[in-house]
Write a protein that holds these residues in place. Structure first.
Motif, mmCIF file in Angstrom:
data_model
loop_
_atom_site.group_PDB
_atom_site.id
_atom_site.type_symbol
_atom_site.label_atom_id
_atom_site.label_comp_id
_atom_site.label_asym_id
_atom_site.label_seq_id
_atom_site.Cartn_x
_atom_site.Cartn_y
_atom_site.Cartn_z
ATOM 1 N N PRO A 88 -19.513 22.394 -48.171
ATOM 2 C CA PRO A 88 -18.550 23.257 -47.136
ATOM 3 C C PRO A 88 -18.702 24.747 -47.196
ATOM 4 N N VAL A 89 -18.976 25.080 -45.711
ATOM 5 C CA VAL A 89 -19.235 26.723 -45.350
ATOM 6 C C VAL A 89 -17.839 27.184 -44.806
ATOM 7 N N SER A 90 -17.443 28.233 -45.140
ATOM 8 C CA SER A 90 -16.316 28.674 -44.419
ATOM 9 C C SER A 90 -16.580 29.241 -43.346
ATOM 10 N N THR A 91 -17.408 30.174 -42.850
ATOM 11 C CA THR A 91 -17.969 30.810 -41.411
ATOM 12 C C THR A 91 -19.456 30.798 -41.731
ATOM 13 N N ALA A 92 -20.010 30.889 -40.406
ATOM 14 C CA ALA A 92 -21.469 30.891 -40.453
ATOM 15 C C ALA A 92 -22.002 32.064 -40.984
ATOM 16 N N ASN A 93 -22.978 31.717 -41.962
ATOM 17 C CA ASN A 93 -23.683 32.632 -42.714
ATOM 18 C C ASN A 93 -25.234 33.280 -42.177
ATOM 19 N N PHE A 94 -25.157 34.751 -41.902
ATOM 20 C CA PHE A 94 -26.176 35.491 -41.208
ATOM 21 C C PHE A 94 -27.205 35.982 -42.192
ATOM 22 N N SER A 95 -26.977 35.799 -43.319
ATOM 23 C CA SER A 95 -27.911 36.405 -44.599
ATOM 24 C C SER A 95 -28.361 35.423 -45.440
ATOM 25 N N CYS A 96 -29.506 35.898 -46.012
ATOM 26 C CA CYS A 96 -30.217 34.595 -46.926
ATOM 27 C C CYS A 96 -29.569 34.858 -48.501
ATOM 28 N N SER A 97 -28.607 35.964 -48.661
ATOM 29 C CA SER A 97 -28.144 35.915 -49.981
ATOM 30 C C SER A 97 -27.145 34.743 -50.263
ATOM 31 N N PRO A 98 -27.428 34.315 -51.406
ATOM 32 C CA PRO A 98 -26.651 33.206 -52.101
ATOM 33 C C PRO A 98 -25.151 33.703 -51.955
ATOM 34 N N ILE A 99 -24.317 32.461 -51.523
ATOM 35 C CA ILE A 99 -22.912 32.744 -51.364
ATOM 36 C C ILE A 99 -22.176 31.447 -51.724
ATOM 37 N N ASN A 100 -20.835 31.373 -52.267
ATOM 38 C CA ASN A 100 -20.072 30.257 -52.281
ATOM 39 C C ASN A 100 -18.922 30.640 -51.553
ATOM 40 N N SER A 101 -18.811 30.095 -50.272
ATOM 41 C CA SER A 101 -17.735 30.721 -49.376
ATOM 42 C C SER A 101 -16.347 29.603 -49.575
ATOM 43 N N CYS A 102 -16.493 28.536 -49.974
ATOM 44 C CA CYS A 102 -15.675 27.603 -50.200
ATOM 45 C C CYS A 102 -15.471 26.944 -51.538
ATOM 46 N N SER A 103 -14.275 26.712 -52.086
ATOM 47 C CA SER A 103 -13.894 26.230 -53.434
ATOM 48 C C SER A 103 -13.286 25.166 -53.464
ATOM 49 N N ASN A 104 -13.223 24.324 -52.275
ATOM 50 C CA ASN A 104 -12.453 22.961 -52.356
ATOM 51 C C ASN A 104 -13.620 21.896 -52.706
ATOM 52 N N ASP A 105 -14.961 22.114 -52.784
ATOM 53 C CA ASP A 105 -15.526 20.974 -53.107
ATOM 54 C C ASP A 105 -15.900 20.902 -54.678
ATOM 55 N N SER A 106 -16.140 19.509 -54.915
ATOM 56 C CA SER A 106 -16.060 19.339 -56.336
ATOM 57 C C SER A 106 -17.331 18.422 -56.754
ATOM 58 N N PRO A 107 -18.275 18.707 -57.482
ATOM 59 C CA PRO A 107 -18.267 19.961 -58.113
ATOM 60 C C PRO A 107 -18.527 21.256 -57.044
ATOM 61 N N ASP A 108 -17.983 22.402 -57.254
ATOM 62 C CA ASP A 108 -18.081 23.624 -56.512
ATOM 63 C C ASP A 108 -19.199 24.244 -56.266
ATOM 64 N N LEU A 109 -19.952 23.806 -55.189
ATOM 65 C CA LEU A 109 -21.427 24.189 -55.027
ATOM 66 C C LEU A 109 -21.457 25.312 -54.063
ATOM 67 N N MET A 110 -22.662 26.012 -54.162
ATOM 68 C CA MET A 110 -23.278 27.214 -53.294
ATOM 69 C C MET A 110 -23.200 26.717 -51.945
ATOM 70 N N ASP A 111 -22.866 27.673 -50.927
ATOM 71 C CA ASP A 111 -23.283 27.264 -49.486
ATOM 72 C C ASP A 111 -24.664 26.948 -49.669
ATOM 73 N N GLN A 112 -25.051 25.942 -48.645
ATOM 74 C CA GLN A 112 -26.326 25.709 -48.351
ATOM 75 C C GLN A 112 -27.191 26.312 -47.453
ATOM 76 N N ILE A 113 -27.411 27.721 -47.926
ATOM 77 C CA ILE A 113 -27.921 28.679 -46.634
ATOM 78 C C ILE A 113 -29.135 28.146 -46.372
#
Ligand SMILES: [Zn+2]
Length: 667
Positions: free
Chosen positions: A239-264
């Motif tokens: 899951p991704v919280s809001t649209a990503n506009f950058s290539c920088s790694p981010i984990n915008s949601c914590s509800n997934d298990s395991p808690d994975l990084m956004d798939q930018i």
């Protein structure tokens, strides 16, 4: 034409989009996900995933690219178009050694430019149309497809344009929408990787085709609560919280298990093209389900043979020109003009037209304009050549010329109180078959009824709905004709606004001039709200449009258009065309001045808030338009005691332009 729904999805990229107006606000598409019609298509896709064919081959999609241009660099080369097809195959095929060879999967979908057109003619899969439609307006979206559209059960239609409002890069229909609105629209400089798109990696096309094949943004519905049934309905895209506009790694949601990084890296986020390189296995399943269940014919072997996209296809030694043309206004009133568009295939360099009954009767222009001065139906013939090959087409009775007559004399008034709808020669036009103008009894400035358009429920963004008035004779008015009407409108969220446009035609609807436009702050009359807006008496505004430029026209069409963007209700009431001042239904709800008592027994007082240094006057008219008297006011209270019994209009005028109206009844 009964269409259910069209869902458009927009890619704004880094630039700001009219449809997705900021980087951080989800696209219009994301506001659709609880819509029942979308859920219908969604259910078909998801149910289909349960029973996907076990063994499946590569599925090839025949593609036609319609290039709208004005002769500039937006008329992109065949090589640039082919560079986009190459990227689609690299990205959807996870082709080794290419930019598409990321961490994802091969979706087993491939793309080929069509080699045979719907009529069996040889083609390179590109149609070129010289037209100002390349400056793409939201409400002109259907026109692209009216000009050039190949059967969407056989071809993926892609449209190339010079610009899209707000800097949007492209948008796509979603599977399950109306057949004749199916396809992608992409700006020329984001299509392919060379030519005008030399700074692009072609991922706008990949992203939009992803939508066309049933994929949502990875940030759809934000974090949600269930990584499979919320968000983009794909289990293996975190899951991704809001649209990503950058290539920088981010984990915008914590509800997934395991808690994975956004798939930018996913093509369906908004990350820069340089770091997007994958579709997941779950997305590939949705694509396959879409192709099997919602686009079941386009990839079949028989269709590949019919479109020249099968491996066994052998091109003819010469793929010559194929003559074809279209007009958006082949039905005209006498002495008006038909605009012809050349849509011939394979790059003709000369054109020879023949217009029976037309003036001129022949033309060598690519897109001629021809007037017709006699009634009837007329053939049109076009011969095209590229110097080596030539082709001819004749369409019988293509042009239809009818008599215009004379419109209704002014004044024209409609306050929607007759309980007949549509009333009084008015036509309600609902091109998409969805939500339309309706009679409304919740809100009105006249006693009980108005008309309303429910933008709050409308998901068919960008479509128009029209109130078309009957033919009017503006020359019948003794003085300058004006159009006035009341409207009320609120937004549903501050970033999106529907549009209200008034257009006028003097050639029986062949062409239209915009005479009034309101959107955003200039349209809003009530507070932004996500519940249905029902205006009170103070939440109406009045449009006043000077029609002097058309005061000699005897046969005029006027229409009020709503262009939806998923805002809130737009109401229209008290349409009045005639003199500026004189009507019983054109009272301004003006707080500029007050008249009391009203009704009066013969003596009444006008009070107003005088602006320093400005002189005010009050003009009192009878209902038949006669000026009874003018009062020049020096203080804030004016007493009038010399009117006989009757009803009058009081017009307040303050130098130089502040004007209000009141009605007074003397008993
Ligand atoms: Zn998108």
């Amino acid at each position: 034409m009964n269409k259910i729904l069209i869902l458009y999805v927009f890619l704004s990229g880094i630039s700001i989009s009219a449809f997705c107006q900021t980087q951080v606000t989800p696209c219009g598409f994301d506001r659709l996900t609880n819509n029942s019609e979308l859920l219908e298509a969604e259910a078909i896709i998801r149910n289909g995933i349960q029973s996907l064919p076990k063994n499946h081959d590569i599925k090839i999609i025949p593609v036609v690219v319609h290039v709208f241009h004005e002769g500039g660099s937006e008329n992109i080369s065949d090589a640039q178009i082919e560079s986009q097809i190459l990227v689609l195959n690299e990205d959807f095929g996870k082709l080794a050694g290419t930019n598409g060879d990321g961490n994802g999967v091969d979706t087993e979908v491939r793309f080929r430019l069509a080699k045979i057109d719907p009529n069996g003619n040889c083609t390179n899969g590109v149609v070129r149309i010289k037209s100002s439609l390349t400056n793409h307006k939201t409400y002109e979206r259907p026109l692209l497809k009216e000009v050039s559209f190949w059967d969407n059960q056989k071809y993926l239609n892609i449209y190339i344009v010079k610009s899209i409002p707000g800097g949007t890069l492209g948008y796509s229909s979603f599977p399950g929408g109306p057949a004749d609105e199916d396809g992608l629209v992409v700006r020329h400089n984001y299509f392919g990787t060379i030519g005008t798109a030399a700074s692009s990696l072609g991922r706008t096309g990949t992203h939009e085709v992803g939508h066309w094949l049933g994929l949502y943004h990875t940030f759809n519905n934000s974090c949600g609560t269930d990584v499979c049934t919320d968000g983009d309905y794909v289990c293996d895209t975190p899951p991704v919280s809001t649209a990503n506009f950058s290539c920088s790694p981010i984990n915008s949601c914590s509800n997934d298990s395991p808690d994975l990084m956004d798939q930018i890296e996913n093509y369906m986020d908004y990350t820069p093209e340089s770091c997007s390189n994958m579709f997941t296995a779950g997305q590939a399943d949705r694509i396959l389900s879409t192709l099997v269940n919602l686009r079941p014919t386009i990839w079949t072997n028989s269709n590949l043979i019919a479109t020249g996209c099968d491996d066994a296809y052998v091109a003819p030694p010469v793929c010559g020109v194929t003559s074809n043309f279209v007009s958006l206004n082949p039905e005209i009133c006498i002495n008006n003009t038909v605009n012809f568009l050349d849509i011939s295939l394979n790059n003709p360099t000369s054109w020879q037209w023949y217009f029976t009954g037309g003036t001129p009767s022949t033309s060598i222009a690519q897109n001629p304009q021809v007037s017709y001065s006699t009634l009837g139906s007329f053939d049109v013939k076009l011969v095209v050549s590229d110097g080596v090959t030539s082709d001819s087409i004749t369409i019988s009775n293509y042009v239809s010329v009818t008599n215009p007559g004379v419109g209704i004399a002014l004044p024209f008034q409609e306050n929607f109180e007759s309980n007949v709808f549509p009333p009084n020669g008015i036509t309600i036009n609902n091109p998409d078959g969805g939500i339309a103008w309706e009679l409304d009894s919740n809100a009105s400035v006249s006693p009980t009824h108005s008309v309303s358009l429910d933008n709050l429920s409308s998901t068919n963004y960008g479509t128009i709905d029209e109130i078309i008035l009957p033919f009017l004779d503006l020359s019948s008015n003794a003085s300058t004709p004006y159009m006035k009407f009341k409207w009320a409108y609120a937004k549903s969220v501050s970033l999106y606004s529907d549009e209200m446009i008034v257009q006028l035609s003097t050639d029986c609807g062949a062409t239209w001039n915009q005479i009034y436009y309101r959107s955003n702050a200039s349209l809003v009359t009530g507070p932004t709200q996500t519940t249905p807006f029902i205006p009170d008496a103070t939440q109406w505004k009045q449009a006043t449009i000077n029609l002097n430029a058309y005061s000699s026209d005897e046969y005029v069409l006027i229409k009020i258009m709503n262009v939806t963007d998923g805002g809130n209700f737009l109401y229209i009431d008290d349409i009045n065309i005639g003199d500026l001042t004189l009507s019983t239904i054109e009272m301004e709800n003006s707080s500029d001045f007050k008249v009391f008592p009203n009704p009066s027994n013969g003596t009444f007082t006008i009070t107003y808030s005088k602006i320093d240094g400005k002189n005010s006057s009050f003009e009192i008219y009878s209902l038949d338009g006669k000026l009874i008297k003018t009062i020049y006011a020096n203080n804030q209270n004016v007493i009038v005691n010399d009117l006989s019994k009757g009803t009058y209009i009081i017009k307040m005028r303050e130098e130089f332009d502040r004007v209000g109206f009141k009605k007074i009844v003397i008993q």
